[in-house]
Design a protein around this motif. Sequence first.
Motif, PDB file in Angstrom:
ATOM      1  N   TYR A   1      -6.690  -3.540  10.932  1.00  0.00           N
ATOM      2  CA  TYR A   1      -5.456  -4.149  10.452  1.00  0.00           C
ATOM      3  C   TYR A   1      -5.584  -5.664  10.320  1.00  0.00           C
ATOM      4  O   TYR A   1      -4.584  -6.364  10.213  1.00  0.00           O
ATOM      5  CB  TYR A   1      -4.274  -3.759  11.349  1.00  0.00           C
TER       6      TYR A   1
ATOM      7  N   ALA B   1      -9.172  -6.981   5.864  1.00  0.00           N
ATOM      8  CA  ALA B   1      -9.351  -5.561   5.558  1.00  0.00           C
ATOM      9  C   ALA B   1      -8.173  -5.020   4.758  1.00  0.00           C
ATOM     10  O   ALA B   1      -8.351  -4.238   3.813  1.00  0.00           O
ATOM     11  CB  ALA B   1      -9.534  -4.757   6.848  1.00  0.00           C
ATOM     12  N   LEU B   2      -6.953  -5.427   5.106  1.00  0.00           N
ATOM     13  CA  LEU B   2      -5.773  -4.988   4.358  1.00  0.00           C
ATOM     14  C   LEU B   2      -5.808  -5.522   2.927  1.00  0.00           C
ATOM     15  O   LEU B   2      -5.427  -4.823   1.988  1.00  0.00           O
ATOM     16  CB  LEU B   2      -4.496  -5.438   5.064  1.00  0.00           C
TER      17      LEU B   2
ATOM     18  N   HIS C   1       0.832  -1.211   0.000  1.00  0.00           N
ATOM     19  CA  HIS C   1       0.000   0.000   0.000  1.00  0.00           C
ATOM     20  C   HIS C   1       0.864   1.258   0.000  1.00  0.00           C
ATOM     21  O   HIS C   1       0.593   2.201  -0.753  1.00  0.00           O
ATOM     22  CB  HIS C   1      -0.947  -0.001   1.202  1.00  0.00           C
TER      23      HIS C   1
ATOM     24  N   ASP D   1      -9.112   4.783   3.868  1.00  0.00           N
ATOM     25  CA  ASP D   1      -8.495   4.363   5.116  1.00  0.00           C
ATOM     26  C   ASP D   1      -8.882   2.914   5.357  1.00  0.00           C
ATOM     27  O   ASP D   1      -9.953   2.477   4.971  1.00  0.00           O
ATOM     28  CB  ASP D   1      -8.978   5.243   6.273  1.00  0.00           C
ATOM     29  N   VAL D   2      -8.012   2.191   5.981  1.00  0.00           N
ATOM     30  CA  VAL D   2      -8.297   0.796   6.279  1.00  0.00           C
ATOM     31  C   VAL D   2      -9.152   0.744   7.548  1.00  0.00           C
ATOM     32  O   VAL D   2      -8.927   1.502   8.487  1.00  0.00           O
ATOM     33  CB  VAL D   2      -6.982  -0.015   6.412  1.00  0.00           C
ATOM     34  N   SER D   3     -10.175  -0.091   7.514  1.00  0.00           N
ATOM     35  CA  SER D   3     -11.099  -0.170   8.642  1.00  0.00           C
ATOM     36  C   SER D   3     -10.478  -0.875   9.846  1.00  0.00           C
ATOM     37  O   SER D   3     -10.886  -0.654  10.982  1.00  0.00           O
ATOM     38  CB  SER D   3     -12.377  -0.890   8.207  1.00  0.00           C
TER      39      SER D   3
ATOM     40  N   ARG E   1      -8.364  -3.416   0.904  1.00  0.00           N
ATOM     41  CA  ARG E   1      -7.782  -2.126   0.525  1.00  0.00           C
ATOM     42  C   ARG E   1      -6.738  -2.321  -0.564  1.00  0.00           C
ATOM     43  O   ARG E   1      -6.687  -1.565  -1.543  1.00  0.00           O
ATOM     44  CB  ARG E   1      -7.171  -1.446   1.745  1.00  0.00           C
TER      45      ARG E   1
END
Length: 150
Positions: free
Chosen positions: A92, A96-97, A58, A88-90, A100
């Motif tokens: 970690y 979720a990563l 990212h 923005d990532v919700s 994104r």
Amino acid sequence: MIPKGTAGIENISTRILGNLLPKMDDAYTIADLAIIANLVGMVGQDFNRAADVLISDHDDITAILYDALPHINDKGLHQRMEAALDADVSSYRVEALNARGDTVMRVLIDVQNAVEQASDGGAPWAVKLNKKIWGFLDAYVARRTYDIAM
């Protein structure tokens, strides 16, 4: 002992190789267990490095998008780039990563297409940026290389 993450997964692989494999006399079962043990080891590597790999990807992609932003004239692509940069990532969590990462990677693919067209047209900024994109792709592959001989 409470095995955590990679250590627990390595323990499973070691038990398969050290305890189960020697007890087998069928060649197919031996080969199957060896492959399973190696795959379990690969899962352990991914477990250990997943967040680092996805966050590094990212960071690299956003740096490329920031460099490309002033040069992209396609309004739709420009808006998608800005949205990707603002995303923005919700959490970690790896899920979720990954989500994104999938989003910004799709934008990067379209940016690379625009950059390569500009590079073919002789734009000096595009030649430099295209090299940066290919450098990222090399790093992307290297970050995912396994340390297990198959």
